[in-house]
Design a protein around this motif. Structure first.
Motif, PDB file in Angstrom:
ATOM      1  N   SER A  22      21.250 -49.687   6.555  1.00 36.24           N
ATOM      2  CA  SER A  22      21.114 -50.707   7.581  1.00 36.24           C
ATOM      3  C   SER A  22      22.476 -51.186   8.056  1.00 36.24           C
ATOM      4  N   ARG A  23      22.550 -51.545   9.331  1.00 35.42           N
ATOM      5  CA  ARG A  23      23.821 -52.071   9.860  1.00 35.42           C
ATOM      6  C   ARG A  23      24.205 -53.378   9.195  1.00 35.42           C
ATOM      7  N   ASP A  24      23.205 -54.228   8.911  1.00 38.78           N
ATOM      8  CA  ASP A  24      23.510 -55.526   8.330  1.00 38.78           C
ATOM      9  C   ASP A  24      23.178 -55.597   6.831  1.00 38.78           C
ATOM     10  N   HIS A  25      22.761 -54.460   6.248  1.00 39.63           N
ATOM     11  CA  HIS A  25      22.501 -54.306   4.812  1.00 39.63           C
ATOM     12  C   HIS A  25      21.547 -55.363   4.267  1.00 39.63           C
ATOM     13  N   LEU A  66      -3.059 -46.018   4.892  1.00 43.29           N
ATOM     14  CA  LEU A  66      -1.753 -45.402   5.131  1.00 43.29           C
ATOM     15  C   LEU A  66      -0.708 -46.020   4.217  1.00 43.29           C
ATOM     16  N   PRO A  67       0.036 -45.191   3.509  1.00 41.60           N
ATOM     17  CA  PRO A  67       1.093 -45.751   2.653  1.00 41.60           C
ATOM     18  C   PRO A  67       2.222 -46.304   3.515  1.00 41.60           C
ATOM     19  N   VAL A  68       2.782 -47.401   3.074  1.00 41.51           N
ATOM     20  CA  VAL A  68       3.886 -48.035   3.779  1.00 41.51           C
ATOM     21  C   VAL A  68       5.081 -48.080   2.834  1.00 41.51           C
ATOM     22  N   PRO A  69       6.258 -47.657   3.295  1.00 40.68           N
ATOM     23  CA  PRO A  69       7.439 -47.718   2.415  1.00 40.68           C
ATOM     24  C   PRO A  69       7.747 -49.156   2.017  1.00 40.68           C
ATOM     25  N   THR A  70       8.471 -49.300   0.932  1.00 42.52           N
ATOM     26  CA  THR A  70       8.872 -50.626   0.481  1.00 42.52           C
ATOM     27  C   THR A  70       9.788 -51.271   1.511  1.00 42.52           C
ATOM     28  N   ALA A  71       9.917 -52.574   1.435  1.00 39.37           N
ATOM     29  CA  ALA A  71      10.753 -53.311   2.387  1.00 39.37           C
ATOM     30  C   ALA A  71      12.214 -52.909   2.283  1.00 39.37           C
ATOM     31  N   THR A  72      12.627 -52.354   1.168  1.00 36.85           N
ATOM     32  CA  THR A  72      14.028 -51.973   0.990  1.00 36.85           C
ATOM     33  C   THR A  72      14.290 -50.499   1.316  1.00 36.85           C
ATOM     34  N   PHE A  73      13.285 -49.796   1.814  1.00 35.90           N
ATOM     35  CA  PHE A  73      13.442 -48.397   2.173  1.00 35.90           C
ATOM     36  C   PHE A  73      14.568 -48.242   3.186  1.00 35.90           C
ATOM     37  N   LEU A  74      15.535 -47.435   2.882  1.00 34.27           N
ATOM     38  CA  LEU A  74      16.711 -47.164   3.714  1.00 34.27           C
ATOM     39  C   LEU A  74      17.591 -48.395   3.942  1.00 34.27           C
ATOM     40  N   ALA A  75      17.434 -49.430   3.140  1.00 37.17           N
ATOM     41  CA  ALA A  75      18.247 -50.644   3.308  1.00 37.17           C
ATOM     42  C   ALA A  75      19.722 -50.357   3.176  1.00 37.17           C
ATOM     43  N   ASP A  76      20.081 -49.374   2.349  1.00 43.21           N
ATOM     44  CA  ASP A  76      21.475 -49.041   2.178  1.00 43.21           C
ATOM     45  C   ASP A  76      22.098 -48.454   3.428  1.00 43.21           C
TER      46      ASP A  76
END
Length: 122
Positions: free
Chosen positions: A118-121, A106-116
């Motif tokens: 995030s509440r705490d960025h 199963l592919p897993v998104p990168t750790a920064t996926f949707l980081a922008d």
């Protein structure tokens, strides 16, 4: 939940079943980051047992619901002629076991996926 790959979240897993509808047979194994309740990994370790899991263990810091029409006030959908016997049709349960899933496939998104977003960025 097994083989968790969540990382760098304020909360990786939560079990928030209300007291009036507790779950059973749920379990967690493998790496777990921040969880709610704090003892989730031990209280609900796999293999799952028939013991009823704990109920709601605390509130999350979540934003209020958006303004708008309350769910209970939403109008019923119009008639759906493509489903003429929907209210009286007999159930047709699934007739087989699902195929085994290998988490490594199963592919897993990168750790920064949707980081922008995030509440705490982080």
């Amino acid at each position: 939940m097994t083989d968790n790959v969540f990382a760098s979240n304020a909360l990786d897993a939560a079990y928030l079943a209300p007291a009036h509808a507790p779950g059973s047979g749920n379990c967690f194994t493998g790496p777990l980051g921040p969880v709610l309740p704090a003892d989730l990994a031990t209280a609900m370790a796999c293999p799952a047992t028939a013991v009823t899991a704990p109920g709601h263990q605390g509130a999350l810091d979540t934003p209020p619901a958006p303004p708008g029409l309350p769910f209970l006030d939403v109008a019923l959908p119009p008639a759906q002629p493509q489903l003429p016997d929907a209210a009286t049709a007999p159930a047709s349960p699934f007739g087989g076991a699902p195929a085994a899933v290998d988490p490594a496939d199963l592919p897993v998104p990168t750790a920064t996926f949707l980081a922008d977003r995030s509440r705490d960025h982080r």
